[in-house]
Motif scaffolding. Sequence first.
Motif, PDB file in Angstrom:
ATOM      1  N   ALA A  18      22.794  53.701 -50.040  1.00 46.42           N
ATOM      2  CA  ALA A  18      23.410  52.330 -49.687  1.00 46.42           C
ATOM      3  C   ALA A  18      24.667  52.837 -48.788  1.00 46.42           C
ATOM      4  N   LEU A  19      25.163  51.602 -47.896  1.00 50.04           N
ATOM      5  CA  LEU A  19      26.240  51.633 -47.261  1.00 50.04           C
ATOM      6  C   LEU A  19      27.537  51.046 -48.105  1.00 50.04           C
ATOM      7  N   ALA A  20      28.443  51.726 -48.280  1.00 47.12           N
ATOM      8  CA  ALA A  20      29.773  51.449 -48.997  1.00 47.12           C
ATOM      9  C   ALA A  20      31.073  51.274 -48.038  1.00 47.12           C
ATOM     10  N   VAL A  21      31.868  50.397 -48.185  1.00 45.88           N
ATOM     11  CA  VAL A  21      33.098  50.134 -47.531  1.00 45.88           C
ATOM     12  C   VAL A  21      34.240  50.297 -48.472  1.00 45.88           C
TER      13      VAL A  21
ATOM     14  N   TRP B  54      36.377  51.491 -53.678  1.00 43.63           N
ATOM     15  CA  TRP B  54      35.210  51.301 -52.727  1.00 43.63           C
ATOM     16  C   TRP B  54      34.096  50.282 -53.168  1.00 43.63           C
ATOM     17  N   TYR B  55      33.408  49.496 -52.207  1.00 42.05           N
ATOM     18  CA  TYR B  55      32.587  48.601 -52.746  1.00 42.05           C
ATOM     19  C   TYR B  55      31.269  48.532 -51.889  1.00 42.05           C
TER      20      TYR B  55
ATOM     21  N   HIS C  84      34.225  53.368 -44.136  1.00 40.61           N
ATOM     22  CA  HIS C  84      32.615  53.312 -44.599  1.00 40.61           C
ATOM     23  C   HIS C  84      32.120  54.632 -44.567  1.00 40.61           C
ATOM     24  N   SER C  85      30.818  54.693 -45.450  1.00 42.87           N
ATOM     25  CA  SER C  85      30.058  55.684 -45.608  1.00 42.87           C
ATOM     26  C   SER C  85      28.827  55.373 -46.321  1.00 42.87           C
TER      27      SER C  85
END
Length: 289
Positions: A185-188, A224-225, A254-255
């Motif tokens: 998943a992409l987290a920000v 992080w979310y 992001h990552s």
Amino acid sequence: MTEEASIQFLKWSPLYESERPFQIFMDILPDAKDQRKTNLAWDEKDVLVEDFRERADEFQVDTHGFTTRPLPGFTELSDRNMIQTEYIPAVKRLLKESLEDVGTVFVFDWRVRSSRSESTADKINFSDQSQPLLPSNYAHIDACPISILQRIQNSFPQDVSKILRQRIRAVNVWKPLSHPVDEWALAVCDGTTVKPNNLVETDSIRQGSISTNYYVKYDEGQKWYFLKEQTPDEALIFKHFDSEPAVEAHYAVHSSIRHHRVPENAKPRKSIEVRTLIFSESFEGSGDC
């Protein structure tokens, strides 16, 4: 809901005090004295990542550096023409509806990714936008201010002085394709929790170009979310740069995240990201990529 996942952070080295961090995405001449393709080192950290879907209204681009909005349809985007003629116009409408102070949305790049792609860093053809890239598990910001300025100079050579008098933002729109996200998943990261000294300028060297981005050092204060099992109808909007000094968040790191628990029947993550520059005034000559 919060879960633990892993992200790669830049490991600081005293070397960077005398040599800029760099990555080279091209072949090095065999007779070159320095055969290194990078001087970066990484530090994998477990971080807590919160699903912010139930309180999404609390997170906005100017206050935290990111937000989410519905972007229904476009579940399958296998055709370049469909992306350019249908999806990109929808993204531009979304940004104009979702953000304040938007006069011009200039799309300068888009990319598709797949967690089961055969692409590797050594085989990436960056000129082929339809070639799926692997998810990036490195905490980063896509562009430093100098790269944004260079982008404006290259894309709008006749309008540079006019643009630089406006509010300028670099904003991405990211969403899954085909099915909800099971893996990577992409987290920000909330931009207000990232200290300026966590950011390290890094040169990315490709055939014919050098760009500069930020990699990020770990700090336990970073928050992080993500959107758990994010669906193709949900878009993440996040910012890399904002020239407006009064906003609380000028960026969001992001990552992609490496989940510690992945379903046995997990489907490969497929996604598309659109990269934009947003100017506060409207003007002619803002043709997209």
